[in-house]
Enzyme design. Structure first.
Site, mmCIF file in Angstrom:
data_model
loop_
_atom_site.group_PDB
_atom_site.id
_atom_site.type_symbol
_atom_site.label_atom_id
_atom_site.label_comp_id
_atom_site.label_asym_id
_atom_site.label_seq_id
_atom_site.Cartn_x
_atom_site.Cartn_y
_atom_site.Cartn_z
ATOM 1 N N HIS A 1 1.024 -1.091 -0.097
ATOM 2 C CA HIS A 1 0.169 0.019 -0.159
ATOM 3 C C HIS A 1 0.775 1.101 -0.419
ATOM 4 C CE1 HIS A 1 -3.385 -2.560 0.165
ATOM 5 N NE2 HIS A 1 -2.559 -3.062 1.772
ATOM 6 N N SER B 1 15.608 16.462 -18.233
ATOM 7 C CA SER B 1 15.330 17.472 -18.774
ATOM 8 C C SER B 1 15.730 18.941 -20.125
ATOM 9 C CB SER B 1 15.063 18.345 -17.489
ATOM 10 O OG SER B 1 13.776 20.086 -17.979
#
Length: 452
Positions: free
Chosen positions: A155, A278
């Site tokens: 989870h 980037s």
């Protein structure tokens, strides 16, 4: 001019492999159709249905170099028929009366389906080879890191400590099962097609099954039990297995993306100067190859579902869904091959930050092994009461941002059963790795011979 990323001169290396593109090229497709016509002629000559000289001439002339691509392209457009112009071109280049025996007793779908079956056969083998190579690198990585401790997560939260080798062994076992699926299912979907106009082989009388058997033998394909013009489960199964393989590549790539997050920093795509993350943030080291892999799998899984649509056929033959296979099967194979190649490179060059993995195990200050303490205490007070005691201690540790061990040493009820040394042992993550190494060894033992 290419208009699809899988053929784009700019993007094709991110969307596929040269080897798989070659399998589904126009040249290969046309040669496969011609090979099917040759196999048919040779089978019929072997069974004395057509002259041997005709079969020899057809075999000699049925090569792509003898075909006029532009004439065939125009013919397909003008006739709205995918094969008739090819048959006419082959008949034209054959000398004597040999051309009159081209396509004897066959129907268009026999040749088109068989041509696709030959492509799928090659694609099947290439994907198997790539899957085996990926399995091999996973096994090596799993063995190398079978003792490298890291947080196990459920989870999105820390659960129990595991080893990185254990995590990778799960990847390897999944890939191994895909290899088994392909090898087993290949017996069902690597099948040739020859049934004649309505699949009954009426055109060849009592020689029909003999021709069909010889035809498939010459092509290296399985002989079907019955004509499958209107039964497309073969390719539905193939496409589903390919999609599952692609989904596994995406699952692995997505895990690497998550474990490369700045806050986690346990794994990293291989990096060398010149790789840019980037265009505007010079510091970025993004998991862009893994993102490519996940993106490819999105498309594969959507396209592969068309295999189920194609199973809905009408009567003895139906082109409405049949021709869908000509589009989606090449795409799912090319994109999956691309994903496998990309992931192979990622795993071969994967940067494993072992120190960060170990550091992350301890960021919850012992909470990652609360189960261990609970079960230890449960021997004395029962599991449910032990759960309540350790739950309260764990919530205090969270709220006060203190080590679980320190909280436990303040609990008089716990200290009635455990001394300080015992508590320290129970709160040491290194003592609670379960059977991680054993599972790694089991996976290595099962799949090592397969990947070699």
């Amino acid at each position: 001019m290419p208009s699809n990323p899988i053929d784009s001169h700019l993007l094709k290396d991110q969307f596929g492999t040269e080897a798989m593109r070659a399998i589904f090229s126009d040249e290969k497709l046309l040669q496969n159709w011609l090979d099917a016509e040759v196999a048919l002629a040779r089978a019929e000559a072997n069974l004395k249905l057509i002259p041997q000289e005709a079969a020899d001439e057809i075999s000699q002339k049925a090569v792509v170099a003898n075909m006029d691509f532009e004439t065939i392209r125009k013919g397909i457009k003008e006739t709205s028929h995918p094969l008739i112009t090819v048959i006419r071109e082959l008949e034209k280049v054959c000398e004597g009366d040999a051309g009159g025996y081209v396509h004897w007793g066959a129907t268009t779908q026999d040749i088109i389906d068989t041509g696709l079956a030959l492509q799928v056969k090659e694609a099947h083998q290439l994907l198997l080879d790539q899957a085996n190579a990926l399995l091999n690198v996973c096994l090596k990585l799993s063995e190398e890191h079978k003792s490298t401790m890291m947080p196990g997560r459920t989870h999105g939260q820390h659960a129990l400590p595991i080893t990185f080798g254990y995590k990778v062994s799960i990847w390897a076992d999944e890939i191994g099962r895909h290899i088994e699926r392909m090898e087993q299912a290949g017996e069902r979907y690597l099948v040739g097609q020859f049934g004649g106009a309505a699949g009954t082989l009426a055109s060849l009388g009592d020689k029909g099954l003999d021709v069909q058997k010889e035809y498939n033998r010459l092509l290296g394909l399985k002989q079907p039990t019955v004509t499958w013009h209107a039964a497309r489960d073969h390719y539905a199964e193939f496409s589903m297995i390919v999609a599952m393989l692609s989904a596994t590549t995406a699952k692995i790539a997505n895990e690497i993306i998550n474990l490369q997050r700045t806050e986690i920093g346990e794994l990293e795509e291989g990096f060398e100067m010149g790789k840019v993350g980037s265009s505007t943030m010079p510091h970025k080291r993004n998991p862009m190859i893994c993102e490519y892999i996940v993106s490819l799998s999105h498309v594969v899984r959507r396209k592969a579902s068309l295999g189920l649509d194609c199973m809905i056929q009408e009567h003895e033959r139906d082109m409405a869904f049949w021709q869908t296979e000509w589009s989606y099967l090449p795409e799912v194979c090319i994109l999956t091959s691309g994903g496998l190649e990309q992931l192979q490179g990622v795993l071969e060059n994967l940067i494993v930050h072992k120190s960060r993995m170990e550091k992350n195990v301890y960021i919850t200050k012992g909470l990652i092994v609360s189960e261990n303490v609970m079960l230890g205490l449960g021997k004395y007070v029962g599991r449910q009461k032990a759960h309540d005691i350790i739950y309260e201690a764990s919530m205090r540790a969270y709220e006060e941002d203190r080590p679980l061990e320190a909280i436990l040493l303040e609990n008089e009820e716990l200290l009635a059963y455990m001394d300080e040394k015992t508590i320290q042992t129970y709160t040491n993550p290194a003592t609670y790795l379960g059977l991680c190494e054993t599972f790694v060894e089991r996976v290595l033992q099962k799949w090592r011979t397969v990947s070699c």
